[in-house]
Motif scaffolding. Structure first.
Motif, PDB file in Angstrom:
ATOM      1  N   VAL A   1       0.849  -1.192   0.000  1.00  0.00           N
ATOM      2  CA  VAL A   1       0.000   0.000   0.000  1.00  0.00           C
ATOM      3  C   VAL A   1       0.889   1.247   0.000  1.00  0.00           C
ATOM      4  N   THR A   2       0.294   2.368  -0.361  1.00  0.00           N
ATOM      5  CA  THR A   2       1.016   3.626  -0.347  1.00  0.00           C
ATOM      6  C   THR A   2       1.321   4.025   1.091  1.00  0.00           C
ATOM      7  N   ASN A   3       2.536   4.436   1.316  1.00  0.00           N
ATOM      8  CA  ASN A   3       2.977   4.849   2.638  1.00  0.00           C
ATOM      9  C   ASN A   3       2.191   6.092   3.084  1.00  0.00           C
ATOM     10  N   PRO A   4       1.463   6.031   4.210  1.00  0.00           N
ATOM     11  CA  PRO A   4       0.660   7.176   4.660  1.00  0.00           C
ATOM     12  C   PRO A   4       1.498   8.425   4.927  1.00  0.00           C
ATOM     13  N   LEU A   5       2.723   8.250   5.410  1.00  0.00           N
ATOM     14  CA  LEU A   5       3.587   9.408   5.654  1.00  0.00           C
ATOM     15  C   LEU A   5       3.965  10.091   4.339  1.00  0.00           C
ATOM     16  N   MET A   6       4.108   9.297   3.265  1.00  0.00           N
ATOM     17  CA  MET A   6       4.436   9.879   1.966  1.00  0.00           C
ATOM     18  C   MET A   6       3.234  10.630   1.398  1.00  0.00           C
ATOM     19  N   ILE A   7       2.021  10.145   1.694  1.00  0.00           N
ATOM     20  CA  ILE A   7       0.817  10.871   1.269  1.00  0.00           C
ATOM     21  C   ILE A   7       0.797  12.243   1.930  1.00  0.00           C
ATOM     22  N   LEU A   8       1.104  12.300   3.215  1.00  0.00           N
ATOM     23  CA  LEU A   8       1.165  13.577   3.927  1.00  0.00           C
ATOM     24  C   LEU A   8       2.258  14.474   3.348  1.00  0.00           C
ATOM     25  N   ALA A   9       3.433  13.907   3.098  1.00  0.00           N
ATOM     26  CA  ALA A   9       4.547  14.687   2.539  1.00  0.00           C
ATOM     27  C   ALA A   9       4.195  15.222   1.157  1.00  0.00           C
ATOM     28  N   ASN A  10       3.554  14.382   0.328  1.00  0.00           N
ATOM     29  CA  ASN A  10       3.146  14.846  -1.000  1.00  0.00           C
ATOM     30  C   ASN A  10       2.060  15.913  -0.920  1.00  0.00           C
ATOM     31  N   GLY A  11       1.182  15.809   0.077  1.00  0.00           N
ATOM     32  CA  GLY A  11       0.184  16.859   0.284  1.00  0.00           C
ATOM     33  C   GLY A  11       0.835  18.194   0.582  1.00  0.00           C
ATOM     34  N   LEU A  12       1.890  18.173   1.391  1.00  0.00           N
ATOM     35  CA  LEU A  12       2.631  19.406   1.680  1.00  0.00           C
ATOM     36  C   LEU A  12       3.364  19.917   0.440  1.00  0.00           C
ATOM     37  N   ARG A  13       3.904  19.005  -0.367  1.00  0.00           N
ATOM     38  CA  ARG A  13       4.549  19.414  -1.621  1.00  0.00           C
ATOM     39  C   ARG A  13       3.529  20.011  -2.585  1.00  0.00           C
TER      40      ARG A  13
END
Length: 167
Positions: free
Chosen positions: A54-66
């Motif tokens: 699955v997609t890493n939830p922390l990376m989803i948050l980081a991409n949201g900030l990007r």
């Protein structure tokens, strides 16, 4: 690259917004007739959850900030340069250029050269694309009728235009 060469004109000004490590940024950096503005690239990271990838939830948050940073960069450039039309040419850029153009009072035009996948990630990308299209996009330029047909409720915004040099 051909798209930017076709659009070179004294009638209007081009501003290229792209990830720092992209080939376009390297090619057009330093070109006096085309300004560039760069921002960080989105990243993908996977983890295992109950034996599934699955997609890493922390990376989803980081991409949201990007994504928020990219919207801010595009909005700032649109306001500074008094941009009237923001043309985005790939799928990730539609998600930040649309909101930024709306905030700056500009029109957002999306260039689509491929179909939007309906089955990828439970159709989430397709659903998000259509939500953003309805909220932020003034016109979609499709490279073929098949690409236009892949859109949902495309009657008012989509137009087929090929080849690019005739645009």
């Amino acid at each position: 690259v051909r798209l930017f060469h076709y659009f070179r004109s004294d009638d209007f000004f081009l501003l290229l917004l792209c990830p720092t490590d992209s080939a376009l940024a390297g090619r057009f950096r330093g070109d006096s007739r085309l300004r560039t503005c760069e921002f960080p690239r989105f990243q993908v990271s996977w983890c295992l959850w109950r034996g599934r990838k699955v997609t890493n939830p922390l990376m989803i948050l980081a991409n949201g900030l990007r994504l928020l940073k990219a919207v801010w960069v595009v909005w700032r450039q649109c306001r500074r340069e008094q941009i009237d039309i923001v043309l985005s040419t790939n799928d990730p850029s539609h998600f930040y250029s649309g909101p930024a153009a709306r905030l700056a009072g500009a029109k957002s035009v999306w260039w689509l050269s491929n179909m939007i996948p309906r089955t990828q990630a439970w159709g989430m990308i397709y659903a998000l694309f259509n939500i953003f299209r309805r909220m932020f996009c003034a016109r979609i330029i499709c490279i073929s009728q098949a690409v236009k047909d892949s859109l949902k409720n495309h009657a008012n915004t989509g137009v087929v235009w090929y080849p690019t040099r005739e645009l």
